[in-house]
Design an enzyme around this catalytic site. Structure first.
Site, PDB file in Angstrom:
ATOM      1  N   ASP A   1       0.873  -1.163   0.000  1.00 38.77           N
ATOM      2  CA  ASP A   1       0.000   0.000   0.000  1.00 38.77           C
ATOM      3  C   ASP A   1       0.918   1.223   0.000  1.00 38.77           C
ATOM      4  O   ASP A   1       2.093   1.114   0.318  1.00 38.77           O
ATOM      5  CB  ASP A   1      -0.847  -0.056   1.277  1.00 38.77           C
TER       6      ASP A   1
ATOM      7  N   THR B   1      -0.094   4.881   0.994  1.00 41.25           N
ATOM      8  CA  THR B   1      -0.328   5.827   2.079  1.00 41.25           C
ATOM      9  C   THR B   1      -0.206   5.122   3.420  1.00 41.25           C
ATOM     10  O   THR B   1      -0.860   4.113   3.654  1.00 41.25           O
ATOM     11  CB  THR B   1      -1.729   6.436   1.950  1.00 41.25           C
TER      12      THR B   1
ATOM     13  N   ARG C   1      -1.101  15.009  -2.692  1.00 39.73           N
ATOM     14  CA  ARG C   1      -2.442  14.415  -2.749  1.00 39.73           C
ATOM     15  C   ARG C   1      -3.440  15.529  -3.011  1.00 39.73           C
ATOM     16  O   ARG C   1      -3.409  16.560  -2.356  1.00 39.73           O
ATOM     17  CB  ARG C   1      -2.793  13.740  -1.431  1.00 39.73           C
TER      18      ARG C   1
ATOM     19  N   GLY D   1      -4.491   4.279  -4.106  1.00 42.81           N
ATOM     20  CA  GLY D   1      -5.710   4.896  -4.598  1.00 42.81           C
ATOM     21  C   GLY D   1      -5.448   6.278  -5.176  1.00 42.81           C
ATOM     22  O   GLY D   1      -6.370   6.949  -5.599  1.00 42.81           O
TER      23      GLY D   1
ATOM     24  N   ASN E   1      -8.433  -0.659   4.263  1.00 41.83           N
ATOM     25  CA  ASN E   1      -8.615  -1.011   2.860  1.00 41.83           C
ATOM     26  C   ASN E   1      -7.573  -2.013   2.375  1.00 41.83           C
ATOM     27  O   ASN E   1      -7.660  -2.507   1.267  1.00 41.83           O
ATOM     28  CB  ASN E   1      -8.590   0.255   1.995  1.00 41.83           C
ATOM     29  N   ASP E   2      -6.588  -2.317   3.206  1.00 43.46           N
ATOM     30  CA  ASP E   2      -5.592  -3.302   2.803  1.00 43.46           C
ATOM     31  C   ASP E   2      -5.883  -4.678   3.376  1.00 43.46           C
ATOM     32  O   ASP E   2      -5.162  -5.634   3.093  1.00 43.46           O
ATOM     33  CB  ASP E   2      -4.205  -2.856   3.287  1.00 43.46           C
TER      34      ASP E   2
END
Lengths: 923, 372
Positions: A211, A213, A566, A647, A795-796
């Site tokens: 990932d 972030t 970002r 993302g 989300n991971d």
């Protein structure tokens, strides 16, 4: 639940008559919906925001009252905990195969022995006792001999190997856990090994999925740039920022003077309409307001101190100072709400009630209890401190008062105790003088002057709120139904929150619907990814000012992205009351639905986030974690293929990839950003044929003609080697292309994977959590590679669980990744040592140990079998029974454990990295 | 939290920096390079060959003569093996002349050797009763002995326990071997001119066996015959256990050394067991056995035809390293030679196409990979 308080002042289980209808228990943590059916027949939707999961920790809250919906084995935590996680390592799988071979060899030996026995018996016709049992045939003797052999040769099957292996792994885990090089002094955390049985897999990792972030980067966001209505404002880096961030100090930014100047134009607002400058200033104002408001930041002015002790008893703060401050709060409550009703509004009675209801638990007498009897009164629900009547004060003063009141509603504030409070502690608290009131008000003011403590779900929000605060647009207080902001020029405003549209990964934005306290306007403030917001902007004429602003903003965003920032875009929409009501009723319907509820709600959200007006955009920097470039470089050098799944926008991600040394300047970067399936296919095939031609010419006879070769594991790997020996390549794929690639019907997965085998690093942008997991799955299954996934956020989780080895970074984004992972590291940089030293050691030692185990057993068994040739295949053993029994237990148990594991300091550490890179080169 | 406070605070989770926990215990990991491997080969080669030669020399010092008498025939010209195959109790004596080519100096031992006799067979090996052999006679011998545990006496209609029971004892070697010296210059070696070579019956068993593992059953009168009353002899024995050596009380019964030697089963189907020692106290045999012709006289009782075995008599001296065994010496010489040869070959390869040690060690991640 907003309305439950209206219905019932005090939550009393015995009076609770409503029913709750919810889903059957599922494993989906973030999915929960149902409805509460009141006796009147009214249905009230309940969703994830009403659900507290097991092992949740309360923050800034003394206690909550709730209803148990799922219990025991039906809790989501239990359902997700699929029993003890047992990932079987490749080594173990290989070993099991070998054990089966051992069994076959054993049976073969026994059969040979039995046949030999029969032949031996047949060779001597006149055999008598004891060589032959009287009255039995040779064959039956041979049959018995077979079983005799099974017994004496069973050592061939290394049963104790499994025990020894587990013990070795425990020792290895112990050593990993105790390695001082993997200890992070900043967070005071060691590496945490949650899975005990896959240590050796670490040394065999071929693909790393990371990932970005929070994993590669710090996840400490710094507000760097913003563009408001087309004008750009930069916030350059402070010189000492690097140091201070390491020490965990608050990340502050330098105020941009031009922005302040532009903003202050508003101060000279005149009646003669808006000048362009003033218009701009108003936009800036609104932009800052959005930054401050459109989030879920909780703002508290003092660290929370909990009133409930560990046994669940509400008790007054343990010592006098805190008691006084707590009590003082009650007083202030009384003052601000209504002096005459002070007694009745004290919350002490509630504590008393709680104490009574828990009478089973012995509780110490409470100080406040002594005089709480006199204040027995209707209960004030603590969870929504402001009743709706107070929510829309009309005058400045009223709103201020409301703000004061609401800000002081948290039960415990640690303001240094004021002198008069100490003296008044035991006196009556209803007859405050005006002077005292003034003092209190002054103290309230002073508390606002101090910077409040912001706590947010995501560090982006924190950075934004902080930035707004710098420009005096201060978020002061947030409750579920209102938000209090100190706006320069307008004073403290108390907006009513009509609705919060939370962030989700498909919409990629979040919004709040506010009601302006004075104009009563209903405003939608929306912030989100550029792709999501720009497509929802209200159509504008081509050469209008707004169009220019949009174009300029777009350009600036691109430059932000190329600087690795970002990007978030802010927009707003003004609704009429009718529009809002219409949407709201539709939305309520959606919420009550049972099927497709999530989807319908999302649709309903996106219906509202339309026709937006662009306000501006922000660029937030996410600094790389310390040591990340070095770590990635040495991982790549050791032949591990690194995929970064993020993302973020492709430009941002590529930039980060360069600065993280994932990409280097001598790499050829292949980009696949197709907008259709055919385009994706064409690009992939083009790159493939290009590369294969090159490698053909470079390495003449490598046979690549068979396109199905990529399904077998060996060949692509060899190609990967050859690809890497030539010019190294990096691949960038965006989320949209990924959807085409991962679509099973497109048949693009295999060509894509074949292409990735030529690349030493792959970057997937705009990837959703599900895509992440799916990529890992595809690589694992199709390429048959050992995969490692590392991530820090929720989300991971699916990616971590899919990979052979899952690693969680115990960072800022909660514990979900760590809970799902096999190992938890505190920083990404430890991965290098973790994989290349410990992984290598573990694998090397275990592999040697297993081989040694097989060897020693086979040596023993074949020796015994050899002897059978000389003792008439009778099954005699030339070794004493005692030695036979102790062979595995005593004589050979220590060498594998001790020599192979602890005392075998394999290689000098520094060269271990080099050695690893060589060993990994072997296919 | 700053690193300093983490270190000073008591509850810091910082792992202790001990050699064990950080896996820094001293260890030795040999790195095999030409510089270490080649000398090792040469040293092994140079060291092993002399050792092998020495072993071979000692083995060659041992003099040995073997006389196979399986198919010997008696004075009538009948083969003894056939005679006893017909009648187990028929007596058959045969004499076999043999000669010593060299002087057997030092102590000379006499062995009997059997081949194809599976004393190591699983069922055979366990067919004994150690309790009984310790003198604890029991009317019910250990079940291991079955079917050599009881004898059914036809006369008394009684079932008597056998002492010593079991297959091992039952199959005890019972040939009687004697050797004679034939004085030189005599054409035939006959009863008149041959000289009996004195043999010692004792001192052929292990001390531990003789004094610890084998004991005669106690009897108040001290009469061994009485002690074994109620017990039958093994089926194929001609004598009772108490008649093995009636002249010497200490060598009788379970403590008979021939019996003890037999009871210690051989590991391989072809074996030899010590039978007698030459009595060197007599002046003429002080220095061992002189070369010349000898005569072996056999009382042929033991049947080996049933299992296609053979019997032999061996006379042998001993050396520092025991009996004659050239294998160890040869093995040493062969290994030494192989090492030398490997050393020379590797040295040659190393000189021709070797890399320096520093080149080998300085491998880093950026070293180009060259396929060999």
């Amino acid at each position: 639940m907003k309305n439950i308080n209206d219905m019932q002042e005090i939550f009393e289980p015995s009076k609770f008559r409503s029913h709750i209808e919810v889903d059957a228990p599922t494993t989906k943590i973030y999915r929960f919906h149902g409805a509460m059916v009141h006796p009147t027949g009214a249905r009230e939707p309940v969703g994830t925001e009403n659900l507290l999961l097991r092992e949740c920790l309360l923050k800034n809250t003394d206690y909550v009252e709730g209803i148990v919906v799922y219990a025991g084995h039906e809790t989501k935590a239990m359902l997700n905990n699929g029993g003890p996680r047992y990932k079987r390592s490749t080594l173990e799988r290989q070993m099991n195969q070998d054990v089966i071979w051992c069994v076959l060899v054993l049976i073969l030996l026994c059969v040979i022995g039995a046949i030999g026995c029969k032949l031996w018996l047949q060779a001597y016709s006149g055999l008598k006792e004891p060589y032959k049992t009287e009255g039995s045939s040779d064959s039956s003797d041979a049959f018995l001999a077979f079983w005799t052999y099974i017994i004496i040769l069973q050592i061939m099957i290394p049963l104790s190997l499994y025990v020894t292996l587990e013990m070795c792994k425990i020792i290895q885990v112990y050593h990993i856990h105790n390695n001082v090089d993997l200890y992070d002094p900043e967070t005071d955390k060691r590496v945490e090994c949650r899975a005990l049985n896959i240590t050796e897999e670490l040394g065999q990792v071929q693909y790393i999925f990371s990932d970005k972030t929070g994993t590669l980067t710090e996840n400490k966001m710094i507000f760097r740039r913003c563009t408001i209505a087309g004008t750009e404002y930069n916030h350059p880096e402070l010189e000492n920022e690097g140091k201070s961030s390491k020490l965990g100090a608050a990340l502050s930014i330098v105020v941009n003077p031009k922005l302040v100047e532009d903003l202050n134009v508003q101060g000279h607002l005149t009646e003669q309409g808006y000048t362009a400058q003033q218009k701009h200033a108003a936009r800036i104002q609104e932009f800052l307001l959005l930054l401050a408001v459109c989030n879920t930041v909780v703002c508290s002015h003092h660290p929370h101190c909990d009133l409930m002790n560990s046994s669940g008893i509400i008790e007054p703060a343990p010592h006098i100072f805190e008691t006084s401050s707590c009590e003082r709060l009650n007083e202030i409550d009384c003052i601000t709400v209504n002096n005459t009703e002070c007694n009745s509004h004290s919350s002490n009675d509630k504590y008393a009630r709680l104490e009574e209801s828990r009478s089973v638990t012995p509780s110490p007498p409470l100080n406040s209890h002594l005089y709480s009897d006199s204040r027995r009164s209707p209960h004030v629900p603590s969870l929504s401190p402001i009743t709706s009547a107070d929510a829309s004060p009309t005058t400045e003063e009223a709103s201020q008062q409301a703000a004061v009141k609401s800000s002081f509603k948290p039960k415990l504030l640690n303001i240094p105790s004021l002198p008069f409070l100490g003296s008044k502690r035991n006196g009556s608290n209803s007859n405050l003088t005006d002077e005292q009131k003034a003092k209190i008000n002054r103290s309230l003011r002073s508390t606002y002057d101090a910077k409040p403590i912001f706590e947010a779900e995501s560090p982006d929000e924190l950075a934004l709120v902080d930035a707004a605060y710098r420009y005096n647009c201060r978020l002061l207080k947030r409750t579920p139904i209102s938000v209090v902001v100190d706006v320069p020029g307008e004073g403290i405003l108390d907006y009513e929150i009509l609705q919060v549209l939370p962030f989700d990964s498909t919409r990629k934005c979040m919004s709040v619907i506010l009601k302006h306290p004075r104009t009563q306007e209903i405003i939608v403030y929306c912030k989100g990814a550029d792709s999501a917001v720009f497509s929802n902007l209200a159509p504008v004429e081509d050469d209008s000012e707004q169009k220019q602003i949009i174009n300029r903003t777009q350009n600036q965003l691109n430059s932000y992205a190329s600087k690795g920032l970002r990007v978030l875009v802010m927009a707003k929409r003004i609704l009429t009351l009718a529009e809002y009501n219409e949407w709201y009723t539709k939305h309520q319907e959606c919420e009550l639905l049972h099927e497709n509820r999530e989807k319908r709600i999302q649709e309903s959200y996106s219906n509202l986030e339309k026709n937006l007006t662009l306000l501006g955009a922000t660029g937030i920097e996410d600094r790389l974690q310390e040591g990340v470039p070095e770590t990635l470089a040495s991982l790549l050098a050791s032949g591990i293929v690194v995929w970064v799944l993020t993302g973020d926008k492709p430009e941002t991600a590529i930039n980060i990839a360069y600065s993280a040394k994932l990409f280097s300047s001598h790499m050829e970067v292949l980009k696949i950003m197709a907008r259709s399936k055919d385009a994706a296919e064409n690009t992939i095939l083009f790159y493939l044929s290009d590369i294969e031609q090159h490698s053909d010419s470079d390495f003449g006879d490598v046979n690549i003609s068979s396109s199905q070769a990529s399904t077998s594991s060996g060949i692509p790997h060899r190609r990967a080697r050859s690809g890497q020996r030539g010019r190294s390549r990096a691949l960038v794929v965006d989320g949209k292309t990924l959807t085409y690639i991962l679509d099973k019907r497109s048949n693009l997965t295999l060509p894509f994977l074949r292409l990735t085998t030529y690349c030493s690093s792959v970057l997937c942008c705009r990837a959703t959590p599900l895509q992440k997991a799916y990529i890992v799955k595809v690589v694992k299954e199709e390429l048959k590679m050992r995969t490692l996934a590392i991530g820090d956020g929720a989300n991971d989780v699916s990616m971590i669980q899919t990979a052979d080895v899952g690693i969680g970074i115990s960072g800022q984004e909660g514990m979900q990744a760590v809970m799902a992972a096999d190992f938890a590291l505190s920083r990404f940089k430890y991965l290098e040592r973790f994989l290349l030293v410990h992984g290598h050691w573990s694998y090397d030692r275990l592999a040697r140990m297993v081989l040694y185990f097989f060897y020693k057993n086979a040596a023993f068994v074949f020796l015994i079998f050899w002897y059978q040739l000389y003792c008439g295949f009778s099954g005699a053993v030339m070794i004493d029974q005692m030695y036979l029994m102790l062979y595995n237990l005593l004589f050979t148990s220590l060498p594998p454990l001790a020599i192979e594991n602890i005392f075998n300091y394999s290689y000098f550490e520094s060269s271990s990295f080099a050695v690893v890179s060589k060993t990994l080169d072997k296919p | 939290m700053s690193p300093d406070s983490a270190e000073t605070s008591v509850k810091s989770k910082r792992p202790s920096d001990s050699a064990f926990k950080q896996q820094r215990l001293p260890a030795w990991q040999p790195i095999l390079t030409a510089g270490t491997v080649l000398p090792t080969f040469f040293v092994i080669g140079i060291a092993f060959i002399p050792v092998g030669i020495g072993l071979l020399y000692f083995s060659d010092e041992v003099k040995e003569v073997t006389v196979d008498y399986t198919h010997c025939s008696n004075s009538d010209g009948n083969v003894c093996a056939d005679i006893i195959a017909k009648d187990r109790n028929a007596s058959c004596n045969c004499t076999i002349p043999f000669s010593l080519e060299t002087d057997f100096q030092g102590k000379v031992y006499m062995y009997y050797g059997l081949s194809n006799f599976y004393q190591n067979h699983r069922r055979y090996v366990k067919s004994r009763d150690d309790g009984q052999l310790l003198g604890r006679l029991d009317p019910n011998p250990s079940s291991d002995c079955i079917p050599f545990a009881f004898e059914f006496n036809n006369e008394t209609k009684q079932k008597l326990p056998i002492a010593p029971c079991g297959a091992i004892a039952n199959s005890m070697f019972n040939d009687v071997l004697r050797i004679y010296y034939c004085p030189p210059k005599t054409t035939s070696c006959n009863e008149s001119n041959r000289v009996v070579i004195p043999l010692l019956k004792k001192g052929i068993a292990w001390d531990s066996d003789k004094h610890i593992k084998f004991k005669n059953p106690p009897h108040p009168t001290g009469d061994l015959r009485k002690a074994f009353e109620g017990y039958s002899k093994p089926k194929s024995w001609r004598k009772n256990i108490y008649e093995l050596d009636e002249k010497d009380e200490e060598n009788n019964g379970f403590q008979n050394e021939d019996f003890i030697v037999w009871m210690r089963t051989a590991a391989l189907p072809t074996f030899r067991k010590l039978y007698r020692r030459i009595n060197h106290s007599q002046t003429s045999y002080k220095n061992g056995l002189m070369r010349g012709s000898y005569l072996l006289e056999v009382e042929y009782w033991y049947d080996v035809k049933a299992f296609d075995g053979s019997k032999r008599m061996i006379l042998s001296t001993t050396s520092l390293l025991g009996g004659k065994n050239p294998f160890l010496g040869i093995a040493y010489i062969v290994v030494g030679c192989i090492c030398l040869l490997l050393g020379i070959t590797l040295l040659f390869i190393h000189i021709k196409c070797g890399k320096s040690t520093s080149e080998m060690i300085n491998v880093n991640p950026r070293t180009p990979w060259t396929p060999q």
